[in-house]
Design an enzyme around this catalytic site. Structure first.
Site, PDB file in Angstrom:
ATOM      1  N   ARG A   1       6.542  11.276  -3.078  1.00 41.61           N
ATOM      2  CA  ARG A   1       6.904  10.306  -4.113  1.00 41.61           C
ATOM      3  C   ARG A   1       6.282  10.716  -5.446  1.00 41.61           C
ATOM      4  NH1 ARG A   1       5.978   4.217  -1.898  1.00 41.61           N
ATOM      5  NH2 ARG A   1       5.025   3.991  -3.954  1.00 41.61           N
TER       6      ARG A   1
ATOM      7  N   LYS B   1       1.183  -1.754   3.724  1.00 39.54           N
ATOM      8  CA  LYS B   1       2.150  -2.867   3.687  1.00 39.54           C
ATOM      9  C   LYS B   1       3.484  -2.449   4.321  1.00 39.54           C
ATOM     10  CE  LYS B   1       1.999  -3.072  -0.854  1.00 39.54           C
ATOM     11  NZ  LYS B   1       1.048  -1.984  -1.136  1.00 39.54           N
TER      12      LYS B   1
ATOM     13  N   ARG C   1      -2.426   3.080 -10.325  1.00 39.03           N
ATOM     14  CA  ARG C   1      -1.787   2.007  -9.541  1.00 39.03           C
ATOM     15  C   ARG C   1      -2.845   1.089  -8.919  1.00 39.03           C
ATOM     16  NH1 ARG C   1       1.338   5.751  -5.682  1.00 39.03           N
ATOM     17  NH2 ARG C   1       1.785   3.899  -4.437  1.00 39.03           N
TER      18      ARG C   1
ATOM     19  N   ARG D   1       3.797  -9.702  -7.038  1.00 40.20           N
ATOM     20  CA  ARG D   1       2.698  -8.832  -7.466  1.00 40.20           C
ATOM     21  C   ARG D   1       1.941  -9.455  -8.640  1.00 40.20           C
ATOM     22  NH1 ARG D   1       4.201  -4.057  -4.971  1.00 40.20           N
ATOM     23  NH2 ARG D   1       3.577  -2.108  -5.747  1.00 40.20           N
TER      24      ARG D   1
ATOM     25  N   ARG E   1       1.027  11.706   1.856  1.00 43.30           N
ATOM     26  CA  ARG E   1       2.270  11.085   2.364  1.00 43.30           C
ATOM     27  C   ARG E   1       3.483  11.951   2.030  1.00 43.30           C
ATOM     28  NH1 ARG E   1       3.625   5.001   0.798  1.00 43.30           N
ATOM     29  NH2 ARG E   1       3.269   5.738  -1.321  1.00 43.30           N
TER      30      ARG E   1
HETATM   31  P1  AP5 Z   1       2.332   2.509   3.475  1.00 46.94           P
HETATM   32  O1  AP5 Z   1       2.542   1.626   4.654  1.00 46.94           O
HETATM   33  O2  AP5 Z   1       3.527   3.136   2.845  1.00 46.94           O
HETATM   34  O3  AP5 Z   1       1.448   1.729   2.396  1.00 46.94           O
HETATM   35  P2  AP5 Z   1       1.893   0.750   1.284  1.00 46.94           P
HETATM   36  O4  AP5 Z   1       0.818  -0.266   1.152  1.00 46.94           O
HETATM   37  O5  AP5 Z   1       3.280   0.244   1.538  1.00 46.94           O
HETATM   38  O6  AP5 Z   1       1.825   1.789   0.064  1.00 46.94           O
HETATM   39  P3  AP5 Z   1       2.773   2.020  -1.136  1.00 46.94           P
HETATM   40  O7  AP5 Z   1       2.284   3.256  -1.822  1.00 46.94           O
HETATM   41  O8  AP5 Z   1       4.212   2.046  -0.713  1.00 46.94           O
HETATM   42  O9  AP5 Z   1       2.441   0.739  -1.961  1.00 46.94           O
HETATM   43  P4  AP5 Z   1       2.680   0.433  -3.431  1.00 46.94           P
HETATM   44  O10 AP5 Z   1       2.410  -1.020  -3.488  1.00 46.94           O
HETATM   45  O11 AP5 Z   1       1.924   1.288  -4.383  1.00 46.94           O
HETATM   46  O12 AP5 Z   1       4.188   0.898  -3.606  1.00 46.94           O
HETATM   47  P5  AP5 Z   1       5.548   0.106  -3.748  1.00 46.94           P
HETATM   48  O13 AP5 Z   1       6.607   0.960  -3.194  1.00 46.94           O
HETATM   49  O14 AP5 Z   1       5.447  -1.312  -3.303  1.00 46.94           O
HETATM   50  O15 AP5 Z   1       1.286   3.622   3.891  1.00 46.94           O
HETATM   51  C1  AP5 Z   1       0.932   4.654   3.007  1.00 46.94           C
HETATM   52  C2  AP5 Z   1       0.629   5.926   3.801  1.00 46.94           C
HETATM   53  O16 AP5 Z   1      -0.499   5.706   4.629  1.00 46.94           O
HETATM   54  C3  AP5 Z   1       1.776   6.346   4.749  1.00 46.94           C
HETATM   55  O17 AP5 Z   1       1.831   7.749   4.766  1.00 46.94           O
HETATM   56  C4  AP5 Z   1       1.356   5.788   6.110  1.00 46.94           C
HETATM   57  O18 AP5 Z   1       1.860   6.575   7.159  1.00 46.94           O
HETATM   58  C5  AP5 Z   1      -0.159   5.853   6.013  1.00 46.94           C
HETATM   59  N1  AP5 Z   1      -0.811   4.752   6.699  1.00 46.94           N
HETATM   60  C6  AP5 Z   1      -0.473   3.426   6.622  1.00 46.94           C
HETATM   61  N2  AP5 Z   1      -1.324   2.686   7.359  1.00 46.94           N
HETATM   62  C7  AP5 Z   1      -2.220   3.571   7.884  1.00 46.94           C
HETATM   63  C8  AP5 Z   1      -3.364   3.432   8.708  1.00 46.94           C
HETATM   64  N3  AP5 Z   1      -3.745   2.225   9.156  1.00 46.94           N
HETATM   65  N4  AP5 Z   1      -4.069   4.543   9.028  1.00 46.94           N
HETATM   66  C9  AP5 Z   1      -3.685   5.766   8.565  1.00 46.94           C
HETATM   67  N5  AP5 Z   1      -2.609   5.968   7.788  1.00 46.94           N
HETATM   68  C10 AP5 Z   1      -1.896   4.887   7.455  1.00 46.94           C
HETATM   69  O19 AP5 Z   1       5.670   0.037  -5.354  1.00 46.94           O
HETATM   70  C11 AP5 Z   1       5.860   1.214  -6.099  1.00 46.94           C
HETATM   71  C12 AP5 Z   1       6.077   0.864  -7.555  1.00 46.94           C
HETATM   72  O20 AP5 Z   1       7.247   0.018  -7.675  1.00 46.94           O
HETATM   73  C13 AP5 Z   1       4.961   0.036  -8.228  1.00 46.94           C
HETATM   74  O21 AP5 Z   1       3.935   0.882  -8.735  1.00 46.94           O
HETATM   75  C14 AP5 Z   1       5.759  -0.651  -9.354  1.00 46.94           C
HETATM   76  O22 AP5 Z   1       6.033   0.229 -10.408  1.00 46.94           O
HETATM   77  C15 AP5 Z   1       7.071  -0.989  -8.665  1.00 46.94           C
HETATM   78  N6  AP5 Z   1       7.080  -2.306  -8.010  1.00 46.94           N
HETATM   79  C16 AP5 Z   1       7.271  -2.551  -6.689  1.00 46.94           C
HETATM   80  N7  AP5 Z   1       7.217  -3.873  -6.446  1.00 46.94           N
HETATM   81  C17 AP5 Z   1       6.981  -4.475  -7.630  1.00 46.94           C
HETATM   82  C18 AP5 Z   1       6.799  -5.830  -8.013  1.00 46.94           C
HETATM   83  N8  AP5 Z   1       6.847  -6.827  -7.121  1.00 46.94           N
HETATM   84  N9  AP5 Z   1       6.548  -6.096  -9.328  1.00 46.94           N
HETATM   85  C19 AP5 Z   1       6.506  -5.110 -10.245  1.00 46.94           C
HETATM   86  N10 AP5 Z   1       6.673  -3.802  -9.941  1.00 46.94           N
HETATM   87  C20 AP5 Z   1       6.898  -3.487  -8.633  1.00 46.94           C
END
Ligand code: AP5
Length: 218
Positions: free
Chosen positions: A161, A14, A172, A89, A128
């Site tokens: 992280r 994402k 997660r 979410r 990552r």
């Molecule tokens: P990346 O693009 O960072 O993936 P992502 O889907 O953004 O992964 P996240 O781990 O950031 O998602 P998440 O939803 O768990 O975390 P968030 O910060 O939103 O890619 C990941 C890795 O893969 C990178 O190293 C990238 O280079 C690599 N990659 C990407 N695409 C690739 C490809 N095609 N091929 C190869 N490699 C690739 O949330 C974290 C926490 O915050 C949650 O657990 C929760 O506690 C809280 N939170 C956030 N939003 C909310 C909400 N709306 N409601 C409640 N709690 C929330």
């Protein structure tokens, strides 16, 4: 004002897709995860409330999330285009967003649902590494920095992280499956859901998203 939403499990790409969209289109990247991590780093009241949830891989309560998103929207011109990364979410957040958008004359154009199996997602996240200074993403195998632990861009320190430890990642993933089932059918019924195969290279995932956006001239 209008928005597209990127739904998808942890590691589905994402953040990567939202960043590519930011560079190639007028869409402004709004990541609730990034905003929460910034609030934790700054020690704000939101950060203190959210920290425990992030560390344990649980979702932060809906009222906290909608508050930070509304504050972010208030900073805009009222006519902006947004990519929401990781928001909404839950069904509750989607309903709060609808209410907020009603008052702002906003519309949701597309909800892209990025899909890839856990055997692809988990290694992406355990490997990552992120720059503490400029936020550039690396991967110890796929996108290694030239010098281990040091950012190629700015020389900053790379860190892992706290929620990218394997058992937290698995939790997660469970939380995602559990919480987003209703959300997916909510947007499907509205006819805005677009599934995207996210196990491919980032530019291929991006190609699918751009094709949908270009079809309706967005
Ligand atoms: P990346 O693009 O960072 O993936 P992502 O889907 O953004 O992964 P996240 O781990 O950031 O998602 P998440 O939803 O768990 O975390 P968030 O910060 O939103 O890619 C990941 C890795 O893969 C990178 O190293 C990238 O280079 C690599 N990659 C990407 N695409 C690739 C490809 N095609 N091929 C190869 N490699 C690739 O949330 C974290 C926490 O915050 C949650 O657990 C929760 O506690 C809280 N939170 C956030 N939003 C909310 C909400 N709306 N409601 C409640 N709690 C929330």
């Amino acid at each position: 004002m209008h928005a597209i939403i990127l739904l998808g499990g942890p590691g589905s790409g994402k953040g990567t897709a939202a960043d590519m969209l930011r560079k190639e289109t007028e869409y402004i990247h709004v990541s609730t995860g990034d905003m929460l991590r910034a609030a934790i780093k700054e020690g704000t009241p939101v950060g203190r409330e959210a920290e425990k949830f992030l560390t344990e891989g649980e979702l932060v309560p809906d009222d906290v999330i909608i508050r930070i998103v509304e504050d972010r929207l208030d900073e805009g011109t009222g006519h902006d285009a947004y990519t929401f990364d990781g928001f909404p979410r839950t069904l509750g957040q989607a309903e709060l967003l609808d209410r907020s958008f009603e008052g702002r004359n906003g519309s949701i154009r597309h909800v892209f649902c990025l899909k890839a199996p856990p055997e692809i997602l988990i290694p992406r996240l355990t490997g990552r590494r992120i720059c503490r200074s400029c936020g550039t993403n690396y991967h110890v195998v796929n996108i290694p920095p030239q010098v281990e632990g040091v950012c190629d861009n700015c020389g900053g320190e790379l860190y892992q992280r706290s929620d990218d430890e394997e058992s937290t990642i698995r939790h997660r993933l469970e939380v995602y499956e559990d919480q987003t089932r209703d959300l997916i059918s909510y947007y499907d019924k509205r006819g805005v859901l677009a599934p995207v195969e996210a196990g491919k290279a980032p530019q291929d995932t991006m190609g699918e998203i751009l094709e949908v956006l270009q079809k309706d001239g967005a």
